[in-house]
Structure formats: C-alpha cells, structure tokens
Enzyme design. Structure first.
Site, short mmCIF file in Angstrom:
data_model
loop_
_atom_site.label_atom_id
_atom_site.label_comp_id
_atom_site.label_asym_id
_atom_site.label_seq_id
_atom_site.Cartn_x
_atom_site.Cartn_y
_atom_site.Cartn_z
N GLU A 182 34.95 34.03 48.70
CA GLU A 182 35.66 34.19 47.43
C GLU A 182 36.37 32.87 47.12
OE1 GLU A 182 38.27 37.54 47.02
OE2 GLU A 182 36.68 39.02 47.36
N GLN B 196 45.75 48.83 43.00
CA GLN B 196 44.64 48.58 43.93
C GLN B 196 43.81 49.84 44.13
OE1 GLN B 196 44.02 45.50 45.06
NE2 GLN B 196 42.17 46.18 46.10
N ALA C 252 39.23 45.66 48.22
CA ALA C 252 40.00 46.11 49.39
C ALA C 252 40.54 47.52 49.13
CB ALA C 252 41.16 45.16 49.64
N TRP D 75 37.70 31.78 44.66
CA TRP D 75 38.80 31.90 43.69
C TRP D 75 40.07 32.50 44.30
CZ3 TRP D 75 34.32 34.86 43.79
CH2 TRP D 75 34.49 36.20 44.20
N HIS D 76 39.95 33.15 45.46
CA HIS D 76 41.08 33.90 46.04
C HIS D 76 41.84 33.02 47.04
CE1 HIS D 76 42.99 37.73 47.70
NE2 HIS D 76 43.19 36.87 48.69
N SER E 9 45.18 45.12 50.60
CA SER E 9 44.95 43.94 49.75
C SER E 9 46.11 42.97 49.81
CB SER E 9 44.74 44.37 48.30
OG SER E 9 44.71 43.22 47.45
N ASP F 14 44.19 34.80 42.30
CA ASP F 14 42.81 34.46 41.96
C ASP F 14 42.88 33.45 40.82
OD1 ASP F 14 42.06 36.37 43.80
OD2 ASP F 14 41.57 37.90 42.31
N HIS G 223 46.82 41.09 47.51
CA HIS G 223 47.43 41.09 46.18
C HIS G 223 48.65 42.00 46.16
CE1 HIS G 223 44.64 38.52 44.05
NE2 HIS G 223 43.64 39.10 44.68
ZN LIG Z 1 41.85 38.09 44.98
#
Ligand SMILES: [Zn+2]
Length: 274
Positions: free
Chosen positions: A234, A150, A171, A236-237, A176, A185, A178
């Site tokens: 977003e 990240q 981020a 996709w997230h 994040s 995603d 993630h």
């Molecule tokens: Zn994402």
C-alpha cells in the site's frame, strides 16, 4: 652456666634457623612469584573496572531497549496494531484529534479528516516540504476512522465484494491503524493512482517513500511483506511513529514494525471472521 650457655646458644641457633628458614621462604616465594601475583592483581584492578565499563558500553541502553514508548498501549505513538494485535480497548478513540492546518484545506483535506496532533503536524511539515521541492500538493485521502467507520467500511466491502476480499483489503474494526489516528493515506494532486498500487511509481509516491521518515512516517505495508504485515503493498498508507523510530528503521533498512520489535509475523487473523 655452661648449661645456661648451652640453652642460650640453642635458642640462638633456633632463632637463626627460623630466620634462615623464614628468609628462604620469603625468598622462594619471591622466586615463585607470589608477590608478583599480588602486585599483578593490584595492577589488574583498574583494568577489571575498565572491562566492566566496556561490557556496559557494549550493550548500549537506547530509547528502543527498553522501548521509550509502549508498543501495546493504544495511546502510544509506537503501538503496533496488526492482524494478531487488536487495539485495546477495541473501540479506542484518541483524545488529541485535530484537523491538519494545510494551505489549501479544500484541496488537501477534501473529506475534512482528523489525525492525532503529532501525525497532523507531521503531515503539515511533509506537505510543505513536498511543495517546496516542487513535487506537488499533498492530499490527505484518509485519516482517523472510528471503530464504527471501520466496521462500516469492512462490512460494505464484505457485502459487495465478499468476505475474502474484505479480509484481504480492509482491516477488521479494532485492527486498523486509522482508528489510532496515526495513519494517513496520501496522494498528490494531479499525479493520479489515488489509493492504487501505481502510486508507488509516481514522482510523489517515490519521494514520500524516500523521505517520509524525516517527518516521522513509515510506509507501513511495503511491497513483498504481506507474510509479515498481513497486507499487500500500500504505497499510499503511512503510519506516524515519530522521527526517532522512523529514522532508525530507515537507517537500518528494517521495513516493518513487526521485524523491528521482534514480533510474530501476522499474515492472518487468529480467529475466523465472525
Ligand atoms: Zn490506510
């Protein structure tokens, strides 16, 4: 004797008087409703218990109040991470990372990404449903990222596109989802708009937004909620929070984790970039 008789009669008269007064008192009390009050109290007793029971029922104890899972601990599937709430410890790494088992791993997981076990399983189930519904083949474009990954992503964006863009799109490390291994995603093969806002208008993007809760995912950065989440739309997230919470949010039309848990809106970081 007459004296004695007189005394007796006096006692008798007093006794009679007392009895009459007593009877009158009891009678009056009856008229005034004293025994009624007592009997009403007795009658009210079960009612009072029922009222208390009703009050207890009126404030149901659910899995959300108090929360069944922590919203602060990084290991919790309900942890809330945003620009105000960094991951603790900052370089946290989940222990149960796995590769999702997808029918076409080279197509569906082209970057060989991992997710936390729960999120990986949810991805497998959603991919299967998406395929069965004839929507397409789910692709995992991003999954778990280490703190260092990240940091690299954020620094690259900052160095190539400037600090303002990095702050807006990427981020900061430690902020994040993630890094939790709970964010994915997604895109769908052949539908384009990969990691683009237009994904929300594809058939797949619409299907995922509509059905993701059934697999435990929430669209984490919905359109128009940047003042709360800190991130632009977003489509996709997706963030794994489990079916219970995702469904509760969907059913009640609550779009963000911040609103669901009554947390501060987090449009910006608390400290300047350093
Ligand atoms: Zn994402």
């Amino acid at each position: 004797m007459p004296q004695n008789n007189g005394r007796v009669s006096m006692r008798l008269r007093r006794l009679i008087t007392l009895s009459v007064v007593g009877a009158l008192l009891i009678g009056t009390a009856g008229v005034l409703g004293l025994p009624k009050i007592l009997s009403d109290q007795a009658a009210n007793l079960p009612e009072t218990i029922q009222t208390i029971a009703d009050q207890v029922q009126a404030k149901p104890v659910t899995i959300f109040d108090p929360p069944k899972h922590s919203i602060d601990e990084a290991d919790s599937i309900w942890v809330v991470v945003n620009k105000h709430r960094q991951i603790s410890p900052l370089k946290y790494q989940p222990t149960n990372l796995v590769f999702p088992t997808l029918p076409k791993p080279k197509v569906q997981n082209p970057f060989g990404l991992q997710l936390r076990e729960e999120a990986a399983l949810a991805t497998e189930e959603m991919a299967a449903a998406l395929s069965e519904e004839g929507i397409g083949t789910l692709i995992l474009n991003s999954g778990f990222r280490t703190y260092k990954n990240q940091q690299g992503l954020y620094n690259r964006t900052r160095d190539t596109r400037g600090l303002a863009v990095a702050e807006k799109l990427s981020a900061r490390p430690g902020h994040s989802e993630h890094q939790l291994g709970l964010a994915a995603d997604f895109s769908v093969k052949g539908q384009g708009c990969v990691i683009m806002v237009c994904f929300g208008n594809t058939e797949a993007g619409r299907w995922i937004a509509e059905n993701a809760h059934e697999y435990g995912f929430v669209l984490r950065y919905p359109k128009g909620y940047k003042p709360i989440t800190g991130f632009q739309y977003e489509p996709w997230h997706f963030r794994y929070v489990g079916v219970e919470l995702a469904t509760e949010m969907k059913t009640n039309g609550i779009k963000t984790l911040e609103e669901f848990w009554g947390l501060d809106a987090a449009p910006d970081y608390l400290a300047p970039a350093g």
